[in-house]
Design a protein around this motif. Structure first.
Motif, PDB file in Angstrom:
ATOM      1  N   GLN A  25       0.807  -1.213   0.000  1.00  0.00           N
ATOM      2  CA  GLN A  25       0.000   0.000   0.000  1.00  0.00           C
ATOM      3  C   GLN A  25       0.843   1.267   0.000  1.00  0.00           C
ATOM      4  OE1 GLN A  25      -3.721  -0.653   2.539  1.00  0.00           O
ATOM      5  NE2 GLN A  25      -2.146  -1.848   3.581  1.00  0.00           N
ATOM      6  N   ILE A  26       0.301   2.275  -0.658  1.00  0.00           N
ATOM      7  CA  ILE A  26       0.865   3.618  -0.621  1.00  0.00           C
ATOM      8  C   ILE A  26      -0.238   4.532  -0.111  1.00  0.00           C
ATOM      9  CG2 ILE A  26       1.812   5.536  -1.962  1.00  0.00           C
ATOM     10  CD1 ILE A  26       2.818   3.422  -3.972  1.00  0.00           C
ATOM     11  N   PHE A  27       0.049   5.250   0.954  1.00  0.00           N
ATOM     12  CA  PHE A  27      -0.917   6.174   1.539  1.00  0.00           C
ATOM     13  C   PHE A  27      -0.570   7.590   1.111  1.00  0.00           C
ATOM     14  CE2 PHE A  27      -0.592   2.495   4.305  1.00  0.00           C
ATOM     15  CZ  PHE A  27      -1.921   2.097   4.348  1.00  0.00           C
ATOM     16  N   VAL A  28      -1.467   8.223   0.402  1.00  0.00           N
ATOM     17  CA  VAL A  28      -1.243   9.578  -0.098  1.00  0.00           C
ATOM     18  C   VAL A  28      -1.746  10.540   0.976  1.00  0.00           C
ATOM     19  CG1 VAL A  28      -1.562  11.157  -2.021  1.00  0.00           C
ATOM     20  CG2 VAL A  28      -1.581   8.681  -2.424  1.00  0.00           C
ATOM     21  N   GLU A  29      -0.815  10.936   1.827  1.00  0.00           N
ATOM     22  CA  GLU A  29      -1.146  11.663   3.053  1.00  0.00           C
ATOM     23  C   GLU A  29      -1.944  12.945   2.818  1.00  0.00           C
ATOM     24  OE1 GLU A  29       1.018  13.117   7.156  1.00  0.00           O
ATOM     25  OE2 GLU A  29       2.245  12.691   5.410  1.00  0.00           O
ATOM     26  N   ASP A  30      -1.590  13.703   1.795  1.00  0.00           N
ATOM     27  CA  ASP A  30      -2.294  14.962   1.560  1.00  0.00           C
ATOM     28  C   ASP A  30      -3.551  14.795   0.701  1.00  0.00           C
ATOM     29  OD1 ASP A  30      -0.766  14.392  -0.693  1.00  0.00           O
ATOM     30  OD2 ASP A  30      -0.172  16.468  -1.031  1.00  0.00           O
ATOM     31  N   ALA A  31      -3.953  13.556   0.433  1.00  0.00           N
ATOM     32  CA  ALA A  31      -5.190  13.295  -0.316  1.00  0.00           C
ATOM     33  C   ALA A  31      -6.266  12.709   0.599  1.00  0.00           C
ATOM     34  CB  ALA A  31      -4.919  12.350  -1.477  1.00  0.00           C
ATOM     35  N   MET A  32      -6.035  12.786   1.896  1.00  0.00           N
ATOM     36  CA  MET A  32      -7.029  12.332   2.858  1.00  0.00           C
ATOM     37  C   MET A  32      -7.049  13.295   4.034  1.00  0.00           C
ATOM     38  SD  MET A  32      -5.130   8.939   4.301  1.00  0.00           S
ATOM     39  CE  MET A  32      -3.523   8.668   3.571  1.00  0.00           C
ATOM     40  N   THR A  33      -8.095  13.223   4.812  1.00  0.00           N
ATOM     41  CA  THR A  33      -8.223  14.108   5.968  1.00  0.00           C
ATOM     42  C   THR A  33      -9.023  13.390   7.039  1.00  0.00           C
ATOM     43  OG1 THR A  33      -8.795  16.355   6.649  1.00  0.00           O
ATOM     44  CG2 THR A  33     -10.341  15.256   5.183  1.00  0.00           C
ATOM     45  N   ALA A  34      -9.197  14.032   8.170  1.00  0.00           N
ATOM     46  CA  ALA A  34      -9.959  13.461   9.274  1.00  0.00           C
ATOM     47  C   ALA A  34     -10.766  14.569   9.935  1.00  0.00           C
ATOM     48  CB  ALA A  34      -9.019  12.814  10.277  1.00  0.00           C
ATOM     49  N   VAL A  35     -11.529  14.184  10.923  1.00  0.00           N
ATOM     50  CA  VAL A  35     -12.327  15.177  11.640  1.00  0.00           C
ATOM     51  C   VAL A  35     -11.414  16.191  12.316  1.00  0.00           C
ATOM     52  CG1 VAL A  35     -14.002  15.511  13.492  1.00  0.00           C
ATOM     53  CG2 VAL A  35     -14.245  13.571  11.940  1.00  0.00           C
ATOM     54  N   THR A  36     -10.288  15.709  12.858  1.00  0.00           N
ATOM     55  CA  THR A  36      -9.308  16.622  13.466  1.00  0.00           C
ATOM     56  C   THR A  36      -7.929  16.365  12.856  1.00  0.00           C
ATOM     57  OG1 THR A  36      -8.666  15.144  15.269  1.00  0.00           O
ATOM     58  CG2 THR A  36     -10.571  16.583  15.671  1.00  0.00           C
ATOM     59  N   GLU A  37      -7.093  17.359  12.891  1.00  0.00           N
ATOM     60  CA  GLU A  37      -5.718  17.217  12.408  1.00  0.00           C
ATOM     61  C   GLU A  37      -4.947  16.232  13.285  1.00  0.00           C
ATOM     62  OE1 GLU A  37      -2.306  17.577  10.116  1.00  0.00           O
ATOM     63  OE2 GLU A  37      -4.364  18.130   9.659  1.00  0.00           O
ATOM     64  N   ALA A  38      -5.236  16.227  14.579  1.00  0.00           N
ATOM     65  CA  ALA A  38      -4.559  15.297  15.485  1.00  0.00           C
ATOM     66  C   ALA A  38      -4.853  13.848  15.113  1.00  0.00           C
ATOM     67  CB  ALA A  38      -4.983  15.570  16.929  1.00  0.00           C
TER      68      ALA A  38
END
Length: 67
Positions: A25-38
């Protein structure tokens, strides 16, 4: 390559299942988000590195366009 809206829910759950099936797997960090940044940072720094590679969109695009 894994990206989605909820880093800690949809992406994390899918990634864990894919890892169990042997997917690389490759996770594209700036192509996903969450409810909080933490939450996003925790999953990207504590969980994803154990089951895949972390990359940015720019890094992925560069790899895809190299001859």
């Amino acid at each position: 390559m894994v990206c989605s809206f909820f880093t800690g829910i949809g992406v994390d759950t899918t990634a864990r299942e894919a890892f169990q099936h042997g997917y690389h797997q490759i996770f594209v960090e700036d192509a996903m988000t969450a409810v909080t940044e933490a939450e996003h940072q925790y999953v990207c720094t504590s969980i994803f590195p154990k089951i895949g590679q972390i990359r940015t969109t720019e890094e992925v695009m560069k790899q895809l366009t190299q001859p």
